[in-house]
Structures are given as C-alpha cells and as structure tokens.
Design a protein around this motif. Structure first.
Motif, PDB file in Angstrom:
ATOM      1  N   ARG B 256      -3.114  -0.571   1.495  1.00 36.39           N
ATOM      2  CA  ARG B 256      -3.602   0.616   2.131  1.00 36.39           C
ATOM      3  C   ARG B 256      -4.111   1.955   1.227  1.00 36.39           C
ATOM      4  N   ALA B 257      -3.493   1.666   0.282  1.00 37.15           N
ATOM      5  CA  ALA B 257      -3.703   3.008  -1.083  1.00 37.15           C
ATOM      6  C   ALA B 257      -3.253   2.498  -2.167  1.00 37.15           C
ATOM      7  N   ASP B 258      -3.529   3.210  -3.305  1.00 33.31           N
ATOM      8  CA  ASP B 258      -2.897   3.014  -4.528  1.00 33.31           C
ATOM      9  C   ASP B 258      -1.368   2.777  -4.352  1.00 33.31           C
ATOM     10  N   GLY B 259      -0.561   1.619  -4.634  1.00 30.43           N
ATOM     11  CA  GLY B 259       0.959   1.756  -4.515  1.00 30.43           C
ATOM     12  C   GLY B 259       1.392   1.678  -3.171  1.00 30.43           C
ATOM     13  N   VAL B 260       0.531   1.206  -2.219  1.00 30.60           N
ATOM     14  CA  VAL B 260       0.885   0.945  -1.065  1.00 30.60           C
ATOM     15  C   VAL B 260       0.270  -0.345  -0.538  1.00 30.60           C
ATOM     16  N   VAL B 261       1.235  -1.445  -0.233  1.00 33.21           N
ATOM     17  CA  VAL B 261       0.818  -2.637   0.546  1.00 33.21           C
ATOM     18  C   VAL B 261       1.135  -2.878   1.790  1.00 33.21           C
ATOM     19  N   GLU B 262       0.525  -3.442   2.730  1.00 30.16           N
ATOM     20  CA  GLU B 262       1.119  -3.636   4.078  1.00 30.16           C
ATOM     21  C   GLU B 262       1.035  -5.077   4.079  1.00 30.16           C
ATOM     22  N   ILE B 263       2.577  -5.483   4.481  1.00 27.28           N
ATOM     23  CA  ILE B 263       2.781  -6.799   5.091  1.00 27.28           C
ATOM     24  C   ILE B 263       3.588  -7.049   6.379  1.00 27.28           C
ATOM     25  N   PHE B 264       3.059  -7.914   7.030  1.00 26.68           N
ATOM     26  CA  PHE B 264       3.586  -7.960   8.286  1.00 26.68           C
ATOM     27  C   PHE B 264       3.586  -6.345   9.183  1.00 26.68           C
ATOM     28  N   ASN B 265       2.560  -5.838   8.999  1.00 25.69           N
ATOM     29  CA  ASN B 265       2.523  -4.409   9.504  1.00 25.69           C
ATOM     30  C   ASN B 265       3.557  -3.525   9.079  1.00 25.69           C
ATOM     31  N   ARG B 266       4.203  -3.796   8.175  1.00 23.79           N
ATOM     32  CA  ARG B 266       4.936  -2.893   7.576  1.00 23.79           C
ATOM     33  C   ARG B 266       4.555  -2.253   6.217  1.00 23.79           C
ATOM     34  N   ARG B 267       4.683  -1.291   5.782  1.00 21.93           N
ATOM     35  CA  ARG B 267       4.406  -0.786   4.436  1.00 21.93           C
ATOM     36  C   ARG B 267       5.258  -0.810   3.251  1.00 21.93           C
ATOM     37  N   PHE B 268       5.000  -1.206   2.139  1.00 22.18           N
ATOM     38  CA  PHE B 268       5.938  -1.396   1.135  1.00 22.18           C
ATOM     39  C   PHE B 268       5.058  -0.801  -0.032  1.00 22.18           C
ATOM     40  N   THR B 269       6.232  -0.235  -0.914  1.00 18.36           N
ATOM     41  CA  THR B 269       5.733   0.730  -2.177  1.00 18.36           C
ATOM     42  C   THR B 269       5.496  -0.439  -3.185  1.00 18.36           C
ATOM     43  N   CYS B 270       4.629  -0.324  -3.958  1.00 19.05           N
ATOM     44  CA  CYS B 270       4.389  -1.266  -5.194  1.00 19.05           C
ATOM     45  C   CYS B 270       3.854  -0.468  -6.309  1.00 19.05           C
ATOM     46  N   LEU B 271       3.741  -1.177  -7.471  1.00 15.91           N
ATOM     47  CA  LEU B 271       3.164  -0.507  -8.636  1.00 15.91           C
ATOM     48  C   LEU B 271       1.650  -0.624  -8.896  1.00 15.91           C
ATOM     49  N   ASP B 272       1.036  -1.640  -8.059  1.00 12.66           N
ATOM     50  CA  ASP B 272      -0.435  -2.055  -8.360  1.00 12.66           C
ATOM     51  C   ASP B 272      -1.486  -1.047  -7.651  1.00 12.66           C
ATOM     52  N   LYS B 273      -2.263  -0.851  -8.506  1.00  8.60           N
ATOM     53  CA  LYS B 273      -3.353   0.483  -8.237  1.00  8.60           C
ATOM     54  C   LYS B 273      -4.756  -0.425  -8.427  1.00  8.60           C
ATOM     55  N   GLY B 274      -5.710   0.368  -8.147  1.00 13.34           N
ATOM     56  CA  GLY B 274      -7.157  -0.061  -8.516  1.00 13.34           C
ATOM     57  C   GLY B 274      -7.725  -0.820  -7.515  1.00 13.34           C
ATOM     58  N   PHE B 275      -7.204  -1.190  -6.207  1.00  7.04           N
ATOM     59  CA  PHE B 275      -7.637  -1.842  -5.208  1.00  7.04           C
ATOM     60  C   PHE B 275      -8.615  -1.131  -4.307  1.00  7.04           C
ATOM     61  N   GLU B 276      -9.665  -1.472  -3.468  1.00  2.00           N
ATOM     62  CA  GLU B 276     -10.316  -0.773  -2.613  1.00  2.00           C
ATOM     63  C   GLU B 276      -9.249  -0.541  -1.424  1.00  2.00           C
ATOM     64  N   LYS B 277      -9.762   0.683  -0.656  1.00  2.00           N
ATOM     65  CA  LYS B 277      -8.946   0.804   0.542  1.00  2.00           C
ATOM     66  C   LYS B 277      -9.088  -0.366   1.319  1.00  2.00           C
ATOM     67  N   ASP B 278      -8.028  -0.779   2.044  1.00  2.00           N
ATOM     68  CA  ASP B 278      -7.804  -1.717   2.980  1.00  2.00           C
ATOM     69  C   ASP B 278      -8.284  -2.971   2.531  1.00  2.00           C
ATOM     70  N   GLU B 279      -8.327  -3.411   1.380  1.00  2.00           N
ATOM     71  CA  GLU B 279      -8.732  -4.578   0.772  1.00  2.00           C
ATOM     72  C   GLU B 279      -7.531  -5.643   1.371  1.00  2.00           C
ATOM     73  N   PRO B 280      -8.051  -6.900   1.584  1.00  2.23           N
ATOM     74  CA  PRO B 280      -7.091  -7.857   1.886  1.00  2.23           C
ATOM     75  C   PRO B 280      -6.892  -8.577   0.472  1.00  2.23           C
ATOM     76  N   VAL B 281      -5.413  -8.835   0.314  1.00  5.07           N
ATOM     77  CA  VAL B 281      -4.962  -9.161  -0.692  1.00  5.07           C
ATOM     78  C   VAL B 281      -3.789 -10.240  -0.609  1.00  5.07           C
ATOM     79  N   ASP B 282      -3.452 -10.868  -1.792  1.00  5.53           N
ATOM     80  CA  ASP B 282      -2.377 -11.907  -1.767  1.00  5.53           C
ATOM     81  C   ASP B 282      -1.284 -11.075  -2.456  1.00  5.53           C
ATOM     82  N   VAL B 283       0.055 -11.173  -1.888  1.00  4.57           N
ATOM     83  CA  VAL B 283       1.241 -10.500  -2.388  1.00  4.57           C
ATOM     84  C   VAL B 283       2.478 -11.476  -2.703  1.00  4.57           C
ATOM     85  N   VAL B 284       2.698 -11.432  -4.094  1.00  7.35           N
ATOM     86  CA  VAL B 284       3.664 -12.227  -4.495  1.00  7.35           C
ATOM     87  C   VAL B 284       4.864 -11.866  -4.390  1.00  7.35           C
ATOM     88  N   ILE B 285       5.934 -12.606  -3.871  1.00  6.65           N
ATOM     89  CA  ILE B 285       7.517 -12.001  -4.127  1.00  6.65           C
ATOM     90  C   ILE B 285       8.186 -13.031  -4.574  1.00  6.65           C
TER      91      ILE B 285
END
Ligand SMILES: Nc1ncnc2c1ncn2[C@@H]1O[C@H](COP(=O)(O)OP(=O)(O)O)[C@@H](O)[C@H]1O
Ligand SMILES: [Mg+2]
Lengths: 293, 389
Positions: B256-285
């Motif tokens: 959703r923004a630098d440092g913000v990723v949305e999973i299951f409609n919930r936003r999580f803070t992360c350290l990753d940056k440099g993606f397009e806004k609203d870019e679909p991504v794979d999230v590893v936990i």
C-alpha cells in the motif's frame, strides 16, 4: 543355508556328479591301470616318448593365445569405447562365424591355404610367385641348381595351425575383455583425468589394470581349447604337427588303441592346464599391484 | 578485498534440445566456500562439470584467473573433484589412491617434466592421511572401508594435489546424519586451514547454510539468488527461494505504501520499500517469526487445526480465513483453540511476484487427514482490519 543345500540345487548336483565327477574318476582309474585293470604307473612313464607333442601343443597354444590377446584387446577396447551402433555391428560380425559349424570354418581355411588353394591362385594371378622366382634366380649362386617354386607352402605349417586357432577362438578373447571394459565405471576414468592423467595414463593406470580379470578369462578361454584341439591341427597342420588332442584321439579311436595311455595323457594335460591357470590367476593379482608402479 | 578466481559468463548448456543451464553468471572468489544449492535436476552437477572441464558449455565462457578455459581439458586445470560416489580406484589401496595424482609427472615452469621422489610422495600422502584422520589406513583396500572413510580418502586424493579449487558433488549424500554433521565440520575446518576455494554441491539447505560463505540457489537451470546464508534466509528473492530455504508461509499481499503491506485486508508494518503503490506482492513470514497472543490481542485470528511435537518446539498449523499457516512455538495451543498472532515488522519479507508465485508456502495439505476427523469451521471474521499506522 550354510551347509544344507536348497532343493533347487539338487538337480544340478546330480547333473554335475553324472557328467563331471564320475567321468573324471573313471579317467583317473584308467590312467593308473593296465588293460586288465591292474594298478600300474607305466602309463605315465610311457608318455615320455611324447614330450615333443606336449611341447609343441603348449607352444602353439601359447602363441595362439598371445596373438588373440594382441588382436583381441584393441578390438575389445575399441568396441567398448565407440558408440552403440559400432558395438552392435562389431558384435554381430564377431559372433556370426561362431554360429557356423566349426568343421566348416576349418575346411574353408583348408581350401584357402592349400597349395593350389585360393590364396596361392591369387598370388600366382598377381605374379607374386613369378616375382619370387625371378629374385630367387637372380640371387642364386648357381642358377642351374635353382628350383622354381610353384606355390607358397602354407597348409601343413605351424603357422596354419596357429591361424586356425586364432580364427576359431578370437571371439572368446574379445568378448570377456569387452564386457569388462564396457562396464567400467565412467567416473573412475573422469577421476583419473581430474587427477592429471592424459588419455594414455588413464589407460595404463586405470583401464588396463581393471580390465585384467577380462584378459584372464579371455586367456583361459582361448588357451584351454587351443592346447587340446585336434581337428585344427589335423586339417590345417596336415598331420605333420601332431598335437595332444590328436595323440589322445589316436589312443581312443585311432590305430594306436590304448585308452589307458590316453587317459593318462589327458590327466597330465588337465593337471598342467589347472596349474597354469592357478599360477596365472595369482600372477594376475600381483600384476595389478605391479602395473600401478 | 577478495580476489576473483573463477567466473562463469553467460554459460548455457543444452542437451538434445533441452536447456539444462540457462545463462549462468557467477563469480567465485579465492578461498571462498561457495555452495550450489537446489533441488535434484536443477543443473548443479552440470555447472560443476563445466568448472571441472568434463563438459563444455553450449554457449558462454568460463574464466580462471581471467583466462578463458572453455577448451582446457580437466587434467590441465588446477582444479580437483570429489565425485558424488567417490570414484575411488578399486585396484589400488588407500595410499596409492591418494598418491595417484602425485605419481603423474607435472610440467614445471621451465617446460620440463617434474617427477616427485618416492620419499616426497610418501611424506605428502601421510600428511594427507593425517588431515583426514586416516593415519595408519594406507595399506587398506578401499573396498574394505566404510562410507565415511571412503569419503575421506576421496577428499585426501583430491587435496593432496594442492589444487586451487576443490569441487565437491554432494559429498555427504550417502552418509548418515551423525557422520554427516561431523564431516561438515571437518570439511569446513580443512577448507579454512588449507585456504582452498571450495565449490560445494548439495540439495540440503541446512548443510548449505551451515557451511557456506556464499550460497547460490538454483532451480530449473537458472540462478534464483546469490548471497550469504543470512541474506538468502532473511531476504529471499522469490517464493521458490523462500520455500526451499527453511519453512515459509507465503501469502498474497498488496503493497500500500513504503513500509506498509496489506494481507487479508489488514495492514502490517514492514521494512520493505521501493515497490509501486498497490503493487501485488508475495509476503514471506517465517514460522518462528510469529508470536502467539490471546485471540483478542491478535493482528490476525485463527483456529489451530494440527499440532506436531518436534522436540525443540511445536509445529502448529493455524487456519486464517481459509489459508493455512505453519507456526513454530514453544507454547502448546491445542487443536481447535482460537488464537491471535502478532508479527514484528522485521518478521515480514516482501518479494516481487515471480513465476513461482502461488506455487509454494501453503500448508493446507499438511493437515488434510486431520481435517477429515476434526470439525474445522471457519468463522468469518467481520472485524475491521487493525491498522498499525
Ligand atoms: N549428459 C547428459 N545428457 C542429457 N541430459 C543430461 C546430461 N547430464 C545432465 N542432464 C540433465 O540435465 C539436468 C540437470 O542435471 P544435473 O546437473 O545432474 O542436476 P543436479 O546435479 O542438480 O541434480 C537433468 O534433467 C539431467 O537429466
Ligand atoms: Mg547431481
């Protein structure tokens, strides 16, 4: 399983007893008895007269075995190294003569080697015989004494006998060597290369020592039938090169009927062959050690 | 600065129209322990054989010390190999196996052939027997040795030639676990002591992480990622690497923004940056990066569907909105209980979508048998996503 035979082994044991053990025992008995079956050692002392036959048999068999080895090893090596197409064709060509009757093969060589046989006709046709006569005449000290040749003497020589043996038994040298080399683990050869060997060193230090078991069984399979052959020596040796096989045959079927002497000769031959093989096997094991030095 | 020793430049390998290696680019530094890691059939052995000289790449170059060596045969390379199945010479004893390379005359700098003396050979072989802990085994037949001992003879036979580079193709594959761990340490020790470049092939990710300075993860004839073991584990480049190295939950997300990723409609803070806004991504936990909290305090809430005791920890499978996660925890949460989870920002790794997206990181098959028995009802969670910002 240690001491008890499984049921499957019984027929084989019976078979072996019938066709191997009992005949050898009968032969052994014959070899130490007279015609009236009295115990005697005479059969063995009488054999002394035939030392030259023993010597010739072993000499020709050894030569034939060596020739087979020198011809067969490179052939086997090539077959194992070339592609499957070459292997199939070569295998077929090696096996084909073996499926033809042994006597037929040997008679064919007779008609090739005879004094007016195919080869001599060919030599005559291309003028080789005339050429030899010209040279002979020119070199002769006294031309009037020079007797021109009409053919090359090939039949009836030891060479012809050796040729017959080599022709008949070469496949028995090639096949075991081939099957050992073709099964060699390719990674061993790569390991040898990896450790700094060029192709020659790989052959000398890995392929050859590891192919020795094949060489050994090849040598056995050529030497044993060669030393006891009788048809080849009679047909190609022209009767002048009597060998052990012929000698034994004479004692059982020929004019010199004496099965007790024949059995004694057979026993002695068998012992010598067995001793040769044991020594060779032993030598073969030492050889592996020697080759690597 | 480490000095570059070997470089593969655009190496490809095609066997019968099948591309086995596809544009491999890789450099290997002097005295480095580099591991090629990947599933069976991914081209590790082929890469190693190109370096060893047993295969010539269909295209591309291999450089050694800056010199192109595509056409240099194996016996002229200062590289030795420990083969996958040892390839010891069965007709030679342990001593002669190790001495094999020493007995071959080498061309010296003056172009003359140099042959080592018997004394020198004996000294070097004995030295090597010492290094691999096989003192007194010289006269044994190699066929009488155990797997681990044969392994060490193979290593000694290669190392005695003092190569610049040692290639090892799954050298510990045939050994049992205990022996394997011992040999891993021993190899690492030898590599450090002799300062030789090791290029090591394995399909065992644990082994790769434990031993290597650099890990090269391969799949389908391509390099997926190159990095230190920490890099590879913590910052996997794609779903394949994340799944192959350790256990991973891999979830579809949207940046959703630098440092913000949305999973299951919930936003999580992360350290990753440099993606397009609203870019679909794979999230590893990673399973160990998840903290279990009471249900009402959780960022996500789910039902435990399976529990496996693993000695050090429990592996539990938790169903979040129909997607099954693997979580490692020391506290037992029984099957059927409702739990909440929290994930720290550094426990979340965002990766670009790749050809591997959607193929890995789903643990739903893990507990199939249990589902049939237990009644696992997914309660739709109507709560508003917790916004961490
Ligand atoms: N000589 C060859 N001929 C044809 N295919 C090969 C050959 N060597 C390897 N391959 C194929 O290349 C692929 C990669 O093999 P390999 O490098 O041995 O993989 P790995 O060592 O990672 O298991 C495999 O699919 C294998 O079947
Ligand atoms: Mg492999």
């Amino acid at each position: 399983m240690k001491n008890k035979l499984s049921g499957f082994a019984v027929p084989y044991v019976v078979w072996m007893a019938l066709v191997v053990v009992i005949p050898i025992l009968i032969m052994a008995v014959y070899s130490v008895t007279t015609a009236d079956f009295d115990l005697t050692g005479e059969n063995f002392t009488r054999m002394g007269a035939y030392v030259s036959v023993f010597a010739r048999s072993f000499e020709l068999a050894i030569i034939a075995t060596l020739v087979c080895l020198l011809m067969g090893y490179p052939m086997a090596y090539l077959m194992a190294k070339e592609g499957p197409g070459f292997q199939r064709v070569a295998m077929a060509l090696i096996m084909l003569p073996m499926w033809m009757n042994f006597l037929l093969r040997t008679y064919s060589w007779m008609s090739i080697l005879e004094n007016n046989g195919l080869l001599n006709q060919f030599f005559s046709r291309i003028g080789l015989i005339d050429l030899v006569n010209h040279i002979g005449l020119a070199l002769a000290a006294d031309p009037s004494q020079y007797i021109p040749i009409t053919h090359f003497q090939m039949i009836g020589t030891s060479g012809a006998v050796v040729l017959g043996m080599v022709y008949n038994y070469l496949p028995f040298m090639i096949l075991p060597i081939y099957s050992v080399i073709v099964k060699l683990d390719h990674s061993l050869l790569e390991a040898a290369h990896d450790l700094g060997s060029n192709n020659i060193t790989v052959f000398r230090r890995v392929i050859f020592p590891l192919s020795l078991p094949g060489v050994l069984s090849g040598v056995t399979m050529v030497f044993v039938p060669s030393v006891s052959t009788f048809a080849i020596s009679r047909l190609l040796g022209g009767g002048t090169h009597m060998m052990l096989g012929d000698l034994i045959e004479q004692q059982f079927l020929g004019g010199a009927y004496d099965p007790h002497l024949g059995a004694a000769i057979s026993m002695v031959m068998m012992v010598i062959v067995v001793v040769c093989m044991v020594v060779m096997n032993h030598f073969g094991e030492g050889e592996e050690q020697a080759v690597m030095l | 600065m480490a000095k570059e020793l070997i470089r593969l430049r655009g190496c490809s390998m095609v066997f019968d129209d099948v591309t086995v290696l596809d544009d491999i680019n890789l450099y290997i530094n002097d005295s480095e322990f580099l591991t090629l890691l990947g599933p069976s059939g991914c081209g590790k052995t082929t890469t190693l054989r190109i370096i060893g000289g047993f295969q010539t790449p269909t295209s591309g170059d291999i450089l050694f010390d800056g010199v192109r060596i595509n056409d240099v045969p194996p016996h002229k390379r200062t590289i030795n190999t420990v083969f996958q199945k040892y390839a010891l010479f069965p007709h030679l004893n342990v001593f002669e196996n190790i001495a094999f390379g020493l007995r071959i005359p080498k061309v010296g700098p003056d172009g003359k052939k140099v042959r080592l003396s018997e004394d020198e050979i004996e000294q070097r072989v004995n030295e090597m027997l010492e290094v691999v802990n096989l003192r007194g085994f010289g006269s044994r037949k190699v066929t009488q040795l155990s797997g681990g001992q044969q392994q060490r003879v193979a290593i000694a036979r290669a190392l005695v030639n003092r190569p610049k580079v040692l290639l090892l193709d799954e050298p510990l594959g045939a050994l049992d676990l205990k022996l394997r761990k011992d040999m891993q340490n021993e190899l690492k020790r030898i590599q450090k002591a002799m300062e030789i470049t090791f290029i090591y092939v394995t399909h065992d990710q644990e082994e790769a992480l434990a031993m290597s300075d650099t890990v090269v993860v391969m799949d389908g004839g391509r390099i997926q990622q190159i990095g230190t073991p920490e890099d590879i584990y913590n910052e996997p480049k794609n779903a394949f690497v994340a799944d192959f190295i350790g256990e991973s939950n891999i979830i579809d997300g949207i940046m959703r923004a630098d440092g913000v990723v949305e999973i299951f409609n919930r936003r999580f803070t992360c350290l990753d940056k440099g993606f397009e806004k609203d870019e679909p991504v794979d999230v590893v936990i990673r399973p160990e990066d998840v903290d279990i909290v009471p249900e009402d305090q959780g960022q996500l809430k789910g039902t435990v569907t399976n529990v496996t005791f693993k000695g050090m920890q429990y592996d539990i499978i938790v169903d979040f909105y129909g997607f099954k996660w693997l979580i490692q925890t020391t506290d037992l949460s029984p099957v059927g209980s409702r739990i909440g989870i929290k994930i720290d920002p550094d426990g979340i790794h965002v990766m670009k979508k790749s050809q591997y997206s959607g193929m890995f990181g789903d643990y739903s098959s893990y507990s199939e048998e249990y589902e049939e028995i237990g009644d696992v009802s997914i309660e739709p969670d109507e709560e508003e996503p917790a916004d961490e910002e």
